[in-house]
Design a protein around this motif. Structure first.
Motif, PDB file in Angstrom:
ATOM      1  N   GLU A 221       1.001  -1.157  -0.027  1.00  0.00           N
ATOM      2  CA  GLU A 221       0.240   0.035   0.043  1.00  0.00           C
ATOM      3  C   GLU A 221       0.741   1.205   0.056  1.00  0.00           C
ATOM      4  O   GLU A 221       0.577   2.241  -0.753  1.00  0.00           O
ATOM      5  CB  GLU A 221      -0.817  -0.032   1.323  1.00  0.00           C
ATOM      6  CG  GLU A 221      -1.895   0.978   1.323  1.00  0.00           C
ATOM      7  CD  GLU A 221      -2.809   1.046   0.080  1.00  0.00           C
ATOM      8  OE1 GLU A 221      -3.072   2.354  -0.479  1.00  0.00           O
ATOM      9  OE2 GLU A 221      -3.179   0.157  -0.544  1.00  0.00           O
ATOM     10  N   GLN A 222       2.015   1.278   0.762  1.00  0.00           N
ATOM     11  CA  GLN A 222       2.996   2.365   0.733  1.00  0.00           C
ATOM     12  C   GLN A 222       3.592   2.583  -0.762  1.00  0.00           C
ATOM     13  O   GLN A 222       3.444   3.697  -1.179  1.00  0.00           O
ATOM     14  CB  GLN A 222       4.103   2.205   1.751  1.00  0.00           C
ATOM     15  CG  GLN A 222       4.801   3.394   1.925  1.00  0.00           C
ATOM     16  CD  GLN A 222       6.026   3.254   2.788  1.00  0.00           C
ATOM     17  OE1 GLN A 222       6.107   2.009   3.580  1.00  0.00           O
ATOM     18  NE2 GLN A 222       6.678   4.295   3.155  1.00  0.00           N
ATOM     19  N   TRP A 223       3.652   1.361  -1.285  1.00  0.00           N
ATOM     20  CA  TRP A 223       4.374   1.564  -2.800  1.00  0.00           C
ATOM     21  C   TRP A 223       3.170   2.201  -3.671  1.00  0.00           C
ATOM     22  O   TRP A 223       3.659   2.965  -4.408  1.00  0.00           O
ATOM     23  CB  TRP A 223       5.124   0.454  -3.051  1.00  0.00           C
ATOM     24  CG  TRP A 223       5.340   0.067  -4.650  1.00  0.00           C
ATOM     25  CD1 TRP A 223       4.966  -0.713  -5.533  1.00  0.00           C
ATOM     26  CD2 TRP A 223       6.475   0.982  -5.280  1.00  0.00           C
ATOM     27  NE1 TRP A 223       5.480  -0.319  -6.662  1.00  0.00           N
ATOM     28  CE2 TRP A 223       6.592   0.646  -6.573  1.00  0.00           C
ATOM     29  CE3 TRP A 223       7.183   2.121  -4.566  1.00  0.00           C
ATOM     30  CZ2 TRP A 223       7.412   1.396  -7.624  1.00  0.00           C
ATOM     31  CZ3 TRP A 223       8.052   2.680  -5.593  1.00  0.00           C
ATOM     32  CH2 TRP A 223       8.086   2.229  -6.886  1.00  0.00           C
ATOM     33  N   ARG A 224       2.006   1.641  -3.634  1.00  0.00           N
ATOM     34  CA  ARG A 224       1.044   2.185  -4.351  1.00  0.00           C
ATOM     35  C   ARG A 224       0.689   3.547  -4.133  1.00  0.00           C
ATOM     36  O   ARG A 224       0.446   4.186  -5.273  1.00  0.00           O
ATOM     37  CB  ARG A 224      -0.100   1.450  -4.009  1.00  0.00           C
ATOM     38  CG  ARG A 224      -0.190  -0.339  -4.524  1.00  0.00           C
ATOM     39  CD  ARG A 224      -1.505  -0.743  -4.021  1.00  0.00           C
ATOM     40  NE  ARG A 224      -2.426  -0.610  -5.057  1.00  0.00           N
ATOM     41  CZ  ARG A 224      -3.575  -0.984  -5.242  1.00  0.00           C
ATOM     42  NH1 ARG A 224      -4.258  -1.730  -4.139  1.00  0.00           N
ATOM     43  NH2 ARG A 224      -4.810  -0.781  -6.028  1.00  0.00           N
ATOM     44  N   ALA A 228       1.020   6.473  -7.262  1.00  0.00           N
ATOM     45  CA  ALA A 228       0.016   7.305  -7.495  1.00  0.00           C
ATOM     46  C   ALA A 228       0.511   8.887  -7.131  1.00  0.00           C
ATOM     47  O   ALA A 228      -0.141   9.628  -8.151  1.00  0.00           O
ATOM     48  CB  ALA A 228      -1.385   7.174  -6.406  1.00  0.00           C
ATOM     49  N   HIS A 229       1.378   8.877  -6.713  1.00  0.00           N
ATOM     50  CA  HIS A 229       1.700  10.491  -6.433  1.00  0.00           C
ATOM     51  C   HIS A 229       2.386  10.904  -7.654  1.00  0.00           C
ATOM     52  O   HIS A 229       2.610  12.032  -7.767  1.00  0.00           O
ATOM     53  CB  HIS A 229       2.695  10.304  -5.021  1.00  0.00           C
ATOM     54  CG  HIS A 229       3.311  11.741  -4.928  1.00  0.00           C
ATOM     55  ND1 HIS A 229       2.612  12.763  -4.365  1.00  0.00           N
ATOM     56  CD2 HIS A 229       4.590  12.454  -5.067  1.00  0.00           C
ATOM     57  CE1 HIS A 229       3.478  13.969  -4.434  1.00  0.00           C
ATOM     58  NE2 HIS A 229       4.737  13.595  -4.869  1.00  0.00           N
ATOM     59  N   GLU A 234      -2.176   2.679 -13.145  1.00  0.00           N
ATOM     60  CA  GLU A 234      -2.359   1.630 -13.841  1.00  0.00           C
ATOM     61  C   GLU A 234      -1.012   0.966 -14.394  1.00  0.00           C
ATOM     62  O   GLU A 234      -0.050   1.878 -14.426  1.00  0.00           O
ATOM     63  CB  GLU A 234      -3.395   1.586 -14.895  1.00  0.00           C
ATOM     64  CG  GLU A 234      -3.244   2.687 -15.920  1.00  0.00           C
ATOM     65  CD  GLU A 234      -4.130   2.737 -16.917  1.00  0.00           C
ATOM     66  OE1 GLU A 234      -3.897   3.140 -17.752  1.00  0.00           O
ATOM     67  OE2 GLU A 234      -5.357   2.382 -16.571  1.00  0.00           O
ATOM     68  N   GLY A 235      -0.996  -0.192 -14.922  1.00  0.00           N
ATOM     69  CA  GLY A 235       0.408  -0.686 -15.525  1.00  0.00           C
ATOM     70  C   GLY A 235       1.073  -1.495 -14.518  1.00  0.00           C
ATOM     71  O   GLY A 235       0.397  -2.124 -13.400  1.00  0.00           O
ATOM     72  N   PRO A 236       2.389  -1.664 -14.626  1.00  0.00           N
ATOM     73  CA  PRO A 236       3.165  -2.677 -13.921  1.00  0.00           C
ATOM     74  C   PRO A 236       3.133  -1.969 -12.362  1.00  0.00           C
ATOM     75  O   PRO A 236       3.197  -0.954 -12.195  1.00  0.00           O
ATOM     76  CB  PRO A 236       4.609  -2.297 -14.422  1.00  0.00           C
ATOM     77  CG  PRO A 236       4.363  -1.753 -15.798  1.00  0.00           C
ATOM     78  CD  PRO A 236       3.175  -0.971 -15.882  1.00  0.00           C
ATOM     79  N   LEU A 237       2.982  -3.016 -11.584  1.00  0.00           N
ATOM     80  CA  LEU A 237       3.120  -2.862 -10.111  1.00  0.00           C
ATOM     81  C   LEU A 237       4.400  -2.377  -9.660  1.00  0.00           C
ATOM     82  O   LEU A 237       4.713  -1.420  -9.098  1.00  0.00           O
ATOM     83  CB  LEU A 237       2.632  -4.231  -9.337  1.00  0.00           C
ATOM     84  CG  LEU A 237       3.018  -3.890  -7.789  1.00  0.00           C
ATOM     85  CD1 LEU A 237       2.306  -2.720  -7.177  1.00  0.00           C
ATOM     86  CD2 LEU A 237       2.643  -5.138  -6.985  1.00  0.00           C
TER      87      LEU A 237
END
Length: 342
Positions: A221-224, A228-229, A234-237
Motif C-alpha cells: 500500500e505504501q508503494w502504491r 499514485a503520487h 495502472e500498468g506494472p506494479l
C-alpha cells in the motif's frame, strides 16, 4: 468424375502454411525469458555445428550426443553443471519441435548420466539459492530506507514475494490491476506462471502481517501510494527507478517501454538487501530465496498444511521441488534417528 472432398484431395499449399499471427501466438506460448535463453543456446549450438561441419537442423542423435560431450568437457571459466547442459539440450529440442522434427535423445541421456557421476565424484553439487528465514527477512528489510522510492519499492518486492511464495517472474509480471484489497488483506491475481501453461491464473490471498516492518499488505500500500503520487494508477506494479529517482525511465532501446522490472531485477534486489544485512553467503541469495523461504517457514509452522502450501505457491501436486524444500525441515524436526536412544 469423383468430387474432391477435404478427405481425398491433395493438400493445397495453404494447408502447410502458418500465418505470422499464428507464429506470434506460438512464440508467446513460451515465456519471454525462456525464449531469450533458448535463442542464445540455439546460437551456440549452430555455431558449434558450423565449426564441426555438422547439421544443426535436423540434428542426428550422434550430433546431439557429441554436443553434450563437448559441453561436459568445458572448463572455462568452470565446468558446467549437469542442469546447465540439460537446459542447452532443452533449447535444441524446442527448436526441433517448432520446426516439426523429432529428436532422438537416447545418446544424450547416456552422456548426461555418465557426466553426472563424474561431476559428483569431482565434488560438484547442485547450487541452490538459500532459503530466506524470517529472521533474515527482517534484517534485510531493516537495511532499506523507507524515505526513498527505492527503499519503499524494494521492501514491497521482498515481503510480497515472500508472502506469496512467488517466483521472481511472477513478481515482475504483476500489474496494479492484479491487486484487490480485502478486509483481511490483499487478494493478488497471478495471471501467468511457469507451471500454468494455459494462462488460467491463480488467486493468492495475502493476509496482514503482525509486524509493521514486514507486513506485505502495508508495504504494498505504501508503494502504491508512491506510484499514485507520480501519476501511475495502472500498468506494472513494480517499475525501474533510475539514479535520478525517475520511475519507469527506460534508456533508449533498452527494457520494456512501460518500465516494468525484470525477474533479474527481483534477484538483484534480494541479493543487494542480503549483502547490506551482512547475511552469511549473501551473494548466493536470489529471487528464488523468497519462494523457498516461504515453503520452509510455512511447513515449520505448528498447523502446517502441505496441500494449502502447494496451492498458495502454485506448485504442482506432488512437486519434487517443493518436497525438496520441505526435506530441509524434516531433516531435523522429524529426524528418525533422533528418538531411538543413540
Amino acid at each position: 468424375m469423383t468430387d474432391l472432398t477435404p478427405l481425398n484431395r491433395a493438400p493445397a499449399p495453404r494447408d502447410t502454411h502458418l500465418s505470422d499471427a499464428a507464429w506470434q501466438l506460438i512464440d508467446e506460448a513460451t515465456p519471454a525469458n525462456t525464449r531469450r535463453a533458448y535463442r542464445e543456446e540455439w546460437a551456440r549450438f549452430t555455431t558449434w555445428c558450423g565449426e564441426q561441419q555438422r547439421t544443426p537442423l535436423p540434428a542426428t542423435a550422434e550430433t546431439l550426443a557429441e554436443y553434450a560431450s563437448h559441453l561436459a568437457t568445458r572448463t572455462d571459466p568452470k565446468p558446467l553443471a549437469p542442469s546447465s547442459i540439460g537446459k542447452a539440450l532443452a533449447a535444441i529440442t524446442k527448436a526441433h519441435e517448432t520446426a516439426g522434427h523429432s529428436v532422438d535423445r537416447r545418446g544424450v541421456r547416456e552422456v548426461l548420466r555418465g557426466y553426472r557421476k563424474r561431476y559428483a565424484k569431482a565434488g560438484g553439487s547442485v547450487k541452490r539459492a538459500p532459503a530466506l528465514t524470517l529472521t533474515a527477512l527482517r534484517a534485510m528489510v531493516a537495511t532499506l530506507d523507507p524515505d526513498t522510492l527505492v527503499g519503499v519499492r524494494d521492501r514491497a518486492v521482498i515481503v510480497l514475494g515472500f508472502a506469496m511464495a512467488a517466483r521472481r517472474s511472477e513478481i515482475a509480471a504483476l500489474n496494479l490491476g492484479d491487486l484487490e484489497p480485502q478486509p483481511e488483506g490483499l487478494q493478488v491475481t497471478v495471471r501467468l506462471s511457469k507451471t500454468d501453461k494455459d494462462g488460467r491464473g491463480r488467486i493468492v490471498a495475502v493476509p496482514y502481517g503482525s509486524n509493521l516492518a514486514t507486513c506485505p499488505v502495508r508495504s504494498v500500500e505504501q508503494w502504491r501510494t508512491a506510484l499514485a503520487h507520480h501519476g501511475r494508477q495502472e500498468g506494472p506494479l513494480f517499475v525501474r527507478i533510475d539514479r535520478h529517482g525517475r520511475l519507469g525511465h527506460v534508456a533508449t532501446g533498452k527494457g520494456d517501454p512501460d518500465g516494468r522490472i525484470t525477474g533479474e531485477t527481483v534477484a538483484a534486489i534480494v541479493r543487494r538487501a542480503a549483502i547490506a544485512a551482512g547475511l552469511d553467503a549473501a551473494a548466493a541469495f536470489s529471487g528464488h530465496s523468497l519462494r523457498r523461504g516461504f515453503a520452509t517457514a510455512a511447513y515449520a509452522a505448528p498447523d502446517a498444511d502441505l496441500v494449502r502450501i502447494a496451492r498458495h505457491g502454485g506448485w504442482k501436486e506432488g512437486s519434487a521441488a517443493l518436497f525438496g524444500y520441505l526435506e530441509e525441515v524434516d531433516r531435523w524436526q522429524r529426524n528418525p534417528a533422533a528418538g531411538i536412544g543413540l
